[in-house]
Design a protein around this motif. Structure first.
Motif, mmCIF file in Angstrom:
data_model
loop_
_atom_site.group_PDB
_atom_site.id
_atom_site.type_symbol
_atom_site.label_atom_id
_atom_site.label_comp_id
_atom_site.label_asym_id
_atom_site.label_seq_id
_atom_site.Cartn_x
_atom_site.Cartn_y
_atom_site.Cartn_z
ATOM 1 N N TYR A 1 15.200 27.268 -27.510
ATOM 2 C CA TYR A 1 14.639 27.152 -26.169
ATOM 3 C C TYR A 1 14.687 25.712 -25.690
ATOM 4 C CZ TYR A 1 11.646 27.871 -22.149
ATOM 5 O OH TYR A 1 11.160 27.925 -20.867
ATOM 6 N N GLU A 2 14.447 24.794 -26.610
ATOM 7 C CA GLU A 2 14.489 23.383 -26.231
ATOM 8 C C GLU A 2 15.874 23.011 -25.699
ATOM 9 O OE1 GLU A 2 13.209 20.796 -29.347
ATOM 10 O OE2 GLU A 2 13.406 18.988 -28.111
ATOM 11 N N ARG A 3 16.905 23.580 -26.302
ATOM 12 C CA ARG A 3 18.254 23.296 -25.803
ATOM 13 C C ARG A 3 18.466 23.873 -24.411
ATOM 14 N NH1 ARG A 3 21.522 25.370 -30.794
ATOM 15 N NH2 ARG A 3 23.308 25.292 -29.395
ATOM 16 N N LEU A 4 17.883 25.032 -24.173
ATOM 17 C CA LEU A 4 17.953 25.611 -22.829
ATOM 18 C C LEU A 4 17.246 24.698 -21.836
ATOM 19 C CD1 LEU A 4 17.219 29.452 -22.921
ATOM 20 C CD2 LEU A 4 19.172 28.312 -21.883
ATOM 21 N N VAL A 5 16.094 24.196 -22.252
ATOM 22 C CA VAL A 5 15.319 23.310 -21.383
ATOM 23 C C VAL A 5 16.166 22.088 -21.025
ATOM 24 C CG1 VAL A 5 13.312 21.783 -21.240
ATOM 25 C CG2 VAL A 5 13.070 24.068 -22.233
ATOM 26 N N GLN A 6 16.808 21.500 -22.017
ATOM 27 C CA GLN A 6 17.657 20.329 -21.764
ATOM 28 C C GLN A 6 18.725 20.650 -20.723
ATOM 29 O OE1 GLN A 6 17.214 17.392 -22.630
ATOM 30 N NE2 GLN A 6 16.585 17.125 -24.755
ATOM 31 N N ARG A 7 19.268 21.836 -20.843
ATOM 32 C CA ARG A 7 20.354 22.230 -19.955
ATOM 33 C C ARG A 7 19.894 22.369 -18.514
ATOM 34 N NH1 ARG A 7 23.865 26.855 -22.408
ATOM 35 N NH2 ARG A 7 24.303 25.120 -23.778
ATOM 36 N N TYR A 8 18.683 22.853 -18.313
ATOM 37 C CA TYR A 8 18.208 23.151 -16.955
ATOM 38 C C TYR A 8 17.187 22.162 -16.427
ATOM 39 C CZ TYR A 8 20.770 27.430 -17.364
ATOM 40 O OH TYR A 8 21.786 28.334 -17.502
ATOM 41 N N LEU A 9 16.909 21.161 -17.211
ATOM 42 C CA LEU A 9 15.847 20.235 -16.861
ATOM 43 C C LEU A 9 16.097 19.521 -15.545
ATOM 44 C CD1 LEU A 9 13.268 18.911 -17.530
ATOM 45 C CD2 LEU A 9 14.423 17.467 -19.189
ATOM 46 N N SER A 10 17.291 18.983 -15.380
ATOM 47 C CA SER A 10 17.572 18.217 -14.179
ATOM 48 C C SER A 10 17.454 19.091 -12.929
ATOM 49 C CB SER A 10 18.968 17.602 -14.284
ATOM 50 O OG SER A 10 19.292 16.948 -13.096
ATOM 51 N N LEU A 11 18.027 20.285 -13.008
ATOM 52 C CA LEU A 11 17.967 21.191 -11.861
ATOM 53 C C LEU A 11 16.523 21.570 -11.548
ATOM 54 C CD1 LEU A 11 19.485 22.958 -9.805
ATOM 55 C CD2 LEU A 11 19.414 24.775 -11.505
ATOM 56 N N ALA A 12 15.774 21.912 -12.584
ATOM 57 C CA ALA A 12 14.378 22.313 -12.374
ATOM 58 C C ALA A 12 13.574 21.173 -11.752
ATOM 59 C CB ALA A 12 13.745 22.728 -13.706
ATOM 60 N N TRP B 1 15.998 33.207 -12.126
ATOM 61 C CA TRP B 1 14.736 33.603 -12.741
ATOM 62 C C TRP B 1 13.893 32.369 -13.037
ATOM 63 C CZ3 TRP B 1 12.542 32.921 -17.648
ATOM 64 C CH2 TRP B 1 11.500 33.810 -17.989
ATOM 65 N N LEU B 2 14.520 31.370 -13.626
ATOM 66 C CA LEU B 2 13.815 30.137 -13.940
ATOM 67 C C LEU B 2 13.363 29.425 -12.674
ATOM 68 C CD1 LEU B 2 12.959 27.927 -16.007
ATOM 69 C CD2 LEU B 2 15.205 26.911 -15.641
ATOM 70 N N LEU B 3 14.234 29.363 -11.681
ATOM 71 C CA LEU B 3 13.905 28.618 -10.467
ATOM 72 C C LEU B 3 12.757 29.259 -9.700
ATOM 73 C CD1 LEU B 3 17.374 27.420 -9.120
ATOM 74 C CD2 LEU B 3 15.695 26.200 -10.501
ATOM 75 N N ALA B 4 12.595 30.559 -9.823
ATOM 76 C CA ALA B 4 11.450 31.207 -9.178
ATOM 77 C C ALA B 4 10.157 30.695 -9.812
ATOM 78 C CB ALA B 4 11.554 32.726 -9.314
ATOM 79 N N ILE B 5 10.163 30.556 -11.122
ATOM 80 C CA ILE B 5 8.977 30.052 -11.823
ATOM 81 C C ILE B 5 8.732 28.596 -11.460
ATOM 82 C CG2 ILE B 5 7.926 29.641 -14.084
ATOM 83 C CD1 ILE B 5 9.627 31.922 -15.175
ATOM 84 N N VAL B 6 9.792 27.809 -11.461
ATOM 85 C CA VAL B 6 9.670 26.386 -11.131
ATOM 86 C C VAL B 6 9.115 26.202 -9.725
ATOM 87 C CG1 VAL B 6 10.979 24.278 -10.674
ATOM 88 C CG2 VAL B 6 11.502 25.634 -12.698
ATOM 89 N N SER B 7 9.662 26.943 -8.776
ATOM 90 C CA SER B 7 9.228 26.732 -7.390
ATOM 91 C C SER B 7 7.775 27.168 -7.202
ATOM 92 C CB SER B 7 10.156 27.433 -6.405
ATOM 93 O OG SER B 7 10.176 28.809 -6.641
ATOM 94 N N ASN B 8 7.356 28.199 -7.911
ATOM 95 C CA ASN B 8 5.947 28.586 -7.881
ATOM 96 C C ASN B 8 5.051 27.457 -8.348
ATOM 97 O OD1 ASN B 8 5.790 31.137 -6.866
ATOM 98 N ND2 ASN B 8 5.964 32.147 -8.843
ATOM 99 N N GLU B 9 5.407 26.882 -9.485
ATOM 100 C CA GLU B 9 4.602 25.795 -10.036
ATOM 101 C C GLU B 9 4.584 24.605 -9.097
ATOM 102 O OE1 GLU B 9 2.599 25.657 -12.797
ATOM 103 O OE2 GLU B 9 3.056 27.802 -12.718
ATOM 104 N N ALA B 10 5.736 24.318 -8.512
ATOM 105 C CA ALA B 10 5.818 23.169 -7.608
ATOM 106 C C ALA B 10 4.967 23.417 -6.364
ATOM 107 C CB ALA B 10 7.265 22.895 -7.224
ATOM 108 N N ARG B 11 5.012 24.608 -5.824
ATOM 109 C CA ARG B 11 4.205 24.896 -4.633
ATOM 110 C C ARG B 11 2.715 24.771 -4.955
ATOM 111 N NH1 ARG B 11 8.481 28.471 -3.200
ATOM 112 N NH2 ARG B 11 7.659 30.111 -4.524
ATOM 113 N N ASN B 12 2.325 25.145 -6.160
ATOM 114 C CA ASN B 12 0.916 25.011 -6.543
ATOM 115 C C ASN B 12 0.459 23.566 -6.621
ATOM 116 O OD1 ASN B 12 0.633 27.733 -6.803
ATOM 117 N ND2 ASN B 12 0.845 27.767 -9.035
ATOM 118 N N ARG B 13 1.429 22.668 -6.760
ATOM 119 C CA ARG B 13 1.060 21.268 -6.934
ATOM 120 C C ARG B 13 1.345 20.420 -5.701
ATOM 121 N NH1 ARG B 13 1.920 23.351 -11.519
ATOM 122 N NH2 ARG B 13 0.724 22.681 -13.332
ATOM 123 N N ARG B 14 1.753 21.063 -4.664
ATOM 124 C CA ARG B 14 2.132 20.289 -3.489
ATOM 125 C C ARG B 14 0.900 19.735 -2.814
ATOM 126 N NH1 ARG B 14 5.601 23.882 -0.163
ATOM 127 N NH2 ARG B 14 3.589 24.914 -0.127
#
Lengths: 194, 272
Positions: A23-34, A75-88
């Motif tokens: 999973y950590e490798r997946l995170v590395q792969r998508y970190l910049s985009l997220a 799928w990941l970006l939906a989760i990311v955008s939710n979290e980001a909206r909660n912190r705006r």
């Protein structure tokens, strides 16, 4: 930019089985985009960082709900955008989009004349300003499409809207951006070809 | 000199300008958080060295010891969840409830910090917002609660948070006296309430005023309420203390606190 689907699939399979290293490798792969998606929403690097971290943790626990074979990025970006909206936070604290200084040109570019450079920089700054003046939905969809080159499916996931509406939303947002740009002072001059 | 005019060329020009912009926009540097994420997940999956056998009591009879048990409550029809379900569900007699053996994951570590209960609301809002008639506990032992409302699962969820007092000790897990949560059981098809019952915790079927319920004794991991496609409500598991869970009149109720089984049943009996 597409991921390499086969490798993602393998990493996902391992992660779902509890392999945190995979999973950590997946995170590395998508970190910049997220992070960048989160930043477009929060406009604060600190909040975007926090949102991205929370999103990746939550995504791990939610892997059981991920449909294998479907695309991971939306799928990941939906989760990311939710979290980001909660912190705006309020608009007042929103950082503007920064532009790279003129010196940071890609290597190999023929040096433009100084007047072209100035005009180009002015045009970019005007465009950023015009985007900042748009309402949030318009700003987001244009940012996702042009600044991050997200696909239609990814845009839908990040916005939380039906996929079929993305094209029309984008088209309307572009129309409104065009109107803002056209109305801005100095626009006539920057559109002039020399 | 050429001056562009009219709307035709504008979209192309605008697109070109935006693509050019994308090359020149400078995002803040991507933070190096991959190992922080991994560290959090590793702490969560570290095996507990004090592993003890776990017993499930079904109708008073002790049954087999299972390393990890996941109590899955399916509200309404059974959702598509991998693992054995229906055979055990009938045994327990709780509509839509099943106990699932999941040996593949060790129980996650439990955090106490945040309770994701939604937003604080007034009593009037708590009656108005959800898609059900609000029920309240009428025990004299309970002080004045804070009330929280969340829009998930479908129909909404209301939680009463009762403060600790001399009469009601603070729970180690939540820091409050009592949590009382309710949400509709009948209209949700895909909501899954998962309780991962960890080592030492006991699950017992109990009768709650004629309705079927479950008493979970001992600290366990509570996943919160998730809907299969609703990513809004994913939560990291938190530590939960003793809890009584039951269904009645199309509603699901849950009481959690540093209380005994009979105290929990007394509170449940005070439901109005």
């Amino acid at each position: 930019m597409e991921g390499r689907p086969l490798e993602d699939e393998e990493l996902l399979g391992l992660a779902i089985a509890g392999d945190v290293g995979a999973y950590e490798r997946l995170v590395q792969r998508y970190l910049s985009l997220a992070f960048r998606v989160a930043f477009l929403i929060t406009r604060s690097a600190a909040d975007a960082e926090e949102a991205a971290q929370e999103a990746f943790v939550k995504a791990y626990y939610a892997l059981r709900t991920f449909r294998r074979g479907s695309s991971f990025r939306p799928w990941l970006l939906a989760i990311v955008s939710n979290e980001a909206r909660n912190r705006r936070r309020s608009d007042a604290r929103r950082a503007a989009l920064a532009l790279r200084a003129a010196e940071d040109r890609p290597i190999g570019d023929a040096a433009p004349s100084s007047e072209e450079t100035v005009l180009a920089e002015e045009r970019r700054a005007a465009l950023v300003k015009a985007m900042e003046g748009l309402r949030e939905d318009d700003r987001m969809i244009i940012g996702y499409r042009y600044l991050l080159e997200l696909s239609e499916e990814e845009i839908a996931a990040a916005l939380g809207c039906p996929r079929g509406t993305v094209k029309s939303r984008l088209s309307r947002a572009m129309g409104r951006l065009r109107d803002v740009v056209a109305a801005a002072p100095g626009t006539q001059r920057t559109e002039v070809d020399l | 000199m050429n001056r562009r005019s009219g709307s035709g060329g504008d979209f192309f020009a605008l697109e070109a300008a935006l693509r050019d912009l994308s090359v020149h926009v400078e995002f803040p540097p991507t933070p190096a958080i991959a190992d922080a994420v991994a560290a959090r997940l590793r702490v969560a999956s570290a095996p507990d060295r004090r592993r003890r056998p776990l017993w499930i009591q079904i109708q008073g009879r002790r049954t087999l010891a299972i390393a990890v048990v996941v109590l899955v409550i399916l509200i309404g029809t059974l959702a598509a969840i991998p693992g054995t379900r229906t055979a055990i569900a009938d045994l327990l007699g709780f509509e839509g409830v099943s106990i699932e053996v999941d040996g593949s994951r060790t129980p996650p570590a439990l955090r106490f910090d945040r309770l994701d209960l939604g937003r604080a609301v007034t009593p009037a809002e708590a009656r108005r917002l959800p898609a059900f008639r609000l029920r309240e506990l009428a025990s004299a032992r309970l002080g004045t609660p804070e009330i929280y409302y969340a829009a998930f699962p479908e129909g909404g969820q209301v939680t009463f948070v009762y403060p600790a007092s001399d009469d009601l000790p603070a729970s180690e897990e939540t820091g409050v006296g009592l949590l009382f949560t309710q949400f509709r059981a009948d209209i949700i098809e895909d909501v899954v309430v998962q309780k991962n019952v960890s080592q030492g915790a006991v699950v017992e079927a109990v009768d709650v005023g004629g309705s079927q319920g479950y008493w979970v004794e001992g600290r366990h991991a509570f996943y919160g309420y998730t809907a299969e496609d609703d990513l809004d409500v994913i939560q990291e598991p938190r530590a939960a203390g003793n809890a009584l869970l039951w269904q009645d009149g199309g509603m699901t109720f849950r009481i959690e606190g540093a209380i005994t089984r009979s105290e929990a049943l007394e509170f449940a009996a005070s439901l109005r």
